[in-house]
Enzyme design. Structure first.
Site, PDB file in Angstrom:
ATOM      1  N   GLU A  87     -68.191 -12.404 -11.973  1.00  0.00           N
ATOM      2  CA  GLU A  87     -67.746 -11.247 -11.199  1.00  0.00           C
ATOM      3  C   GLU A  87     -67.967 -11.460  -9.705  1.00  0.00           C
ATOM      4  OE1 GLU A  87     -68.540  -7.928 -14.710  1.00  0.00           O
ATOM      5  OE2 GLU A  87     -70.087  -8.337 -13.222  1.00  0.00           O
ATOM      6  N   GLU A 119     -70.718 -11.391 -22.015  1.00  0.00           N
ATOM      7  CA  GLU A 119     -71.405 -10.152 -22.382  1.00  0.00           C
ATOM      8  C   GLU A 119     -71.148  -9.721 -23.824  1.00  0.00           C
ATOM      9  OE1 GLU A 119     -70.819  -9.941 -17.872  1.00  0.00           O
ATOM     10  OE2 GLU A 119     -69.652 -10.588 -19.622  1.00  0.00           O
TER      11      GLU A 119
END
Length: 255
Positions: free
Chosen positions: A109, A129
């Site tokens: 990110e 994740e």
């Protein structure tokens, strides 16, 4: 000692995530340091471009230190934490990510928050994740799908598996690959090139590129014209025109 380091020279700020023993995993303390550095770069006339990289040879950043996540007493405090990806989005100056190894989770990110992404041939990228029971919360779905397309983004987010630097380059996630020892020097060459341009125009170009993702075509065209007019009124634009007529290099001052 875990830290986020800041070095400024030749109009370029280099921010280094410095926790190589833990693959530069981010702690709340490091997030606070990153926020501080970003705000300092925004306020400094000595900074025109920022390069973000990781210390060591194995990792750019693997996101949040999972062990630290238990420090939040409930989901609401986790939701309202100081977020390192949000910090990068506060940056007004052009941002180059020099991805020198694993860019996983929040590290991916952070990469996506950069305006320009360069990587070593030994780097890799993942949104892992889902393997831990959740999804990313730093804007990964929007940023990744805009970068590499919805189907490729779905592969990464839904499997959590890493892709190689070569695959990332093929998909357009990064602009250029370098041998590991050439990555940071290459990023700094590009940063200094951008830093030699008119700084107000460079910051305005960043605004324009970001806005283009969120506007209709006609609104984007109109917004760009207004930004051009603002830049045209600056001292640097007058200097650029004068330098062109006089056949010399322009000396931009950021005003």
């Amino acid at each position: 000692m875990e830290s986020v380091d800041l070095d400024i020279r030749d109009w370029v700020a280099t921010i280094t995530l410095n926790r190589p023993a833990k693959h530069n995993a981010m702690t709340p303390e490091m997030s606070a340091q990153l926020v501080s550095h970003v705000l300092a770069c925004n306020d400094s006339a000595e900074v025109r471009v920022v390069v973000l990289t990781g210390a060591g040879e194995r990792a750019f950043c693997v996101g949040s230190d999972v062990k630290d996540l238990d420090r939040y007493p409930e989901p609401w405090s986790f939701r309202n934490r100081t977020d390192y990806v949000d910090a990068l989005r506060l940056l007004r100056k052009p941002l180059i990510a020099a991805v020198n190894g694993m860019a996983f989770g929040g590290g991916l990110e952070m990469t996506l928050a950069a305006d320009i992404r360069l990587a070593s041939t030994t780097s890799s990228f993942a949104a892992p994740e889902i393997k831990l029971g959740w999804v990313g919360g730093g804007g990964v779905a929007h940023a990744l799908s805009h970068s590499i397309g919805a189907s490729n983004a779905a592969i990464m987010i839904m499997t959590g598996d890493a892709v190689t630097a070569q695959q990332a380059s093929q998909w357009g996630l990064v602009s250029e690959l370098f041998a590991p020892d050439h990555l940071l020097p290459g990023a700094l060459v590009l940063a200094r090139t951008i830093a030699s341009r008119a700084p107000i125009a460079a910051e305005t170009a960043k605004l324009n590129l970001r806005a283009a993702f969120n506007m209709t075509r006609d609104m984007a065209f109109a917004y760009e014209r207004e930004l051009q007019t603002i830049c045209f009124a600056t001292h640097d634009a007058a200097e650029g025109r004068a330098a062109f007529k006089e056949k010399r290099a322009a000396k931009f001052e950021g005003r």
